[in-house]
Design an enzyme around this catalytic site. Structure first.
Site, mmCIF file in Angstrom:
data_model
loop_
_atom_site.group_PDB
_atom_site.id
_atom_site.type_symbol
_atom_site.label_atom_id
_atom_site.label_comp_id
_atom_site.label_asym_id
_atom_site.label_seq_id
_atom_site.Cartn_x
_atom_site.Cartn_y
_atom_site.Cartn_z
ATOM 1 N N ARG A 57 0.855 -1.187 0.000
ATOM 2 C CA ARG A 57 0.000 0.000 0.000
ATOM 3 C C ARG A 57 0.892 1.239 0.000
ATOM 4 N NH1 ARG A 57 -3.644 -0.329 4.797
ATOM 5 N NH2 ARG A 57 -4.843 -1.767 3.507
ATOM 6 N N ARG A 166 -5.053 2.538 17.886
ATOM 7 C CA ARG A 166 -5.465 1.934 16.622
ATOM 8 C C ARG A 166 -5.103 2.904 15.507
ATOM 9 N NH1 ARG A 166 -9.404 -2.060 15.957
ATOM 10 N NH2 ARG A 166 -8.931 -1.797 13.764
ATOM 11 N N LYS A 167 -5.597 2.631 14.301
ATOM 12 C CA LYS A 167 -5.328 3.543 13.195
ATOM 13 C C LYS A 167 -6.014 4.884 13.440
ATOM 14 C CE LYS A 167 -9.218 1.981 10.306
ATOM 15 N NZ LYS A 167 -9.596 1.408 9.012
ATOM 16 N N GLY A 423 -16.806 -5.809 1.478
ATOM 17 C CA GLY A 423 -16.775 -7.266 1.548
ATOM 18 C C GLY A 423 -16.901 -7.829 2.939
ATOM 19 N N CYS A 428 -14.585 -1.055 4.343
ATOM 20 C CA CYS A 428 -13.629 -0.288 3.540
ATOM 21 C C CYS A 428 -14.246 0.312 2.280
ATOM 22 C CB CYS A 428 -12.441 -1.167 3.147
ATOM 23 S SG CYS A 428 -11.466 -1.727 4.560
ATOM 24 N N GLY A 429 -15.372 -0.230 1.835
ATOM 25 C CA GLY A 429 -16.055 0.331 0.673
ATOM 26 C C GLY A 429 -16.993 1.474 1.014
#
Length: 542
Positions: A57, A166-167, A423, A428-429
């Protein structure tokens, strides 16, 4: 203490870079499980669906990528990967099927053109998002690109922020068009203005605690803070520091900033931010965002005289390396070599003069990456799916395209609509911010376990955000076109979530020219271009 926190206490994730050369010699199967996790600090992901091969990435702040970097990425994907490149919903790119043996050479090639994959995974400040047409938009209140550049420089490689709970997702924008889903971010700076000493000052209002994924969707909260551009890095660092020091580190599914905001409340968090910074903060200013979202797909006038940018849809965000190379060449031939990536699975080529616009629109690549796609393709966004992601339960990109094509045959004249596929529950979508959101699952139907989705409708981004609502469950993917054909014609954004003072605008007659109230250019160049040039109507556009 969970396993990831123990791993981080043993060693900072950024230290793993020193071991990559050794891993390349010894092979991927010699890398310990802990170090496989640490490699994510440098954007290297060993995915279960592709054992022995890594996804890389690449960090692309604000989605700005010059042609020479695109060419380097295309070369890397073609020589060391499987040639496929995905544009992500964070304006990054992902390369597939890299061997650890080749990673040192890949990193050298990236370093040579100023690219990096650092801090694109795990508990870091992730890629900082921004409006992909910053500095070009005629109606932006300010160009946030320099702020993003300064912020990226501050956080990148900074070990004060390489071990967060976390992120941490950040978006900064001066765009009025709500094009980057700021309400889903841990920290968002959105365009605003205040009157100070009789003058209008332009800057940002602060939103905090947004997220999608574990624990569900939380819309970012206004913090009642106005930030001037030269204060943005300092204030943002203060927010991240509060999260680092007080954010929860026990259960990974409850470690995002959102949970700290929920427990403290916005008032306490603001008070703690003032204490951390050691100074007062101005109250929020007037929100300068429009009511409606626009993803900049189409042909638009720039603020620069006689210049245009063209936003082109990359179906479900995936292209091969040869097309990325062609895109770079077109940016050099018709523009200034600049390309910008959008969270809407699209690419933007700016700085095309009126004189060159007509020829640009006739290029063969634009038949694949359409600047005026049908409504279903224009609003289609998908995560990676189970082909490359171990968390996904279904294959999303191919299924999304198949469903859209079948719907196109079934439906005629559908209004612009966004349709986002995720998914798995990680989201993430961005399925919960779309007109129609689809989340993949495996479901038992008629005695068989099949790929299926739950269906959500009515998500809204921007000034008046609202989550999509689940209306259907366990719809087999092979039956989805028939089901959606009964829903899409009757979906109305303005009725799902009414907006104050909303006025429906008339749709232009077929074959009519864009008028000067739209952002699309009106000039001799596009008079000679194909008749499918579209007028951008903010009431209808996605």
């Amino acid at each position: 203490m969970n396993k990831i926190e123990e791993l981080k206490l043993e060693r900072d994730g950024l230290d793993i870079k020193a071991d990559i050369a050794r891993f390349a010699k010894e092979g991927w199967d010699c890398i310990s499980e802990d170090d496989i996790t640490r490699l994510k600090w440098y954007g290297l992901f060993l995915r279960k669906p592709t054992p022995g091969f890594f996804m890389l990435r690449v960090r692309i702040p604000n989605g700005y990528v010059p042609s020479y970097q695109l060419k380097a990425l295309a070369h890397i994907a073609g020589r060391f990967g499987n040639g496929q490149i995905d544009i992500t919903t964070r304006q990054q790119v992902q390369l597939r099927h890299l061997k650890i043996d080749d990673v040192p050479a890949v990193f050298d090639l990236m370093d040579a053109v100023g690219l990096t994959s650092i801090q694109t995974g795990m508990d870091n400040v992730r890629n900082i998002m921004g409006c992909p047409v910053g500095g070009l938009h005629p109606k932006e209140s300010l160009n946030a690109s320099p702020v993003i550049e300064a912020m990226n420089e501050y956080f990148l490689g900074n070990r004060e922020f390489s071990n967060l709970p976390r992120k941490f997702n950040i978006a900064v924008t001066g765009c009025p068009d709500s094009c980057i889903h700021t309400e889903t971010q841990d920290l968002a700076l959105v365009p605003a203005s205040r009157e100070e000493d009789g003058e209008t000052v332009y800057g940002f209002n602060l939103l905090v605690g947004g997220k999608i994924g574990s624990g569900g969707y939380r819309i970012a909260s206004p913090l009642d803070v106005f930030v001037k551009p030269d204060e943005a890095v300092d204030v943002s660092a203060g927010v991240v520091a509060l999260y680092r020091d007080y954010g929860y580190r026990d259960v990974r599914t409850r470690n995002r900033l959102a949970f700290l905001i929920e427990d403290w409340g916005e008032k306490k968090f603001r008070e703690m931010l003032v204490r951390t910074l050691g100074r007062d903060l101005s109250p929020a200013g007037e929100d300068l965002r429009n009511d409606h979202e626009n993803t900049h797909i189409g042909i638009y006038r720039q603020k620069q005289p006689s210049m245009n940018y063209v936003g082109m849809k990359v179906p479900v965000g995936r292209m091969d390396h040869t097309r990325m190379e062609k895109l770079a060449v077109l940016a050099e031939k018709y523009g200034n070599g600049e390309v910008r990536l959008s969270p809407a699975n699209s690419v933007i080529v700016p700085n095309i003069s009126d004189k060159k616009l007509g020829d640009f629109l006739e290029e063969p690549l634009l038949k694949e990456f359409d600047y005026n796609p049908n409504a279903l393709i224009k609003g289609l966004v998908s995560c990676v799916g189970k082909d490359y992601c171990g968390m996904a339960t279904i294959e999303t990109k191919g299924t999304a395209m198949e469903v859209a094509k079948k719907l196109e045959k079934k439906l005629d004249g559908i209004r612009p609509i966004t349709m986002n596929w995720s998914g798995c529950p990680a989201g993430c979508g961005n399925h919960l911010v779309a007109d129609v959101g689809l989340i993949g699952k495996r479901a038992r139907v008629d005695g068989k376990t099949v790929d299926a989705v739950d269906v959500f409708v009515g998500g809204r981004s921007g000034k008046y955000p609202a989550p999509a609502l689940k209306i259907l469950e366990d719809i087999p993917c092979d039956k989805l076109p028939d089901v959606l054909a009964q829903i899409l014609p009757y979906h109305a954004r303005e009725k799902m979530h009414p907006v104050k003072n909303y006025k429906k605008k008339k749709k232009p007659n077929a074959g009519s020219r864009p008028n000067r109230s739209s952002s699309a250019p009106v000039n001799k160049a596009n008079a000679d271009a194909p008749s499918r040039l579209h007028a951008t109507d903010p009431a209808l556009s996605n």
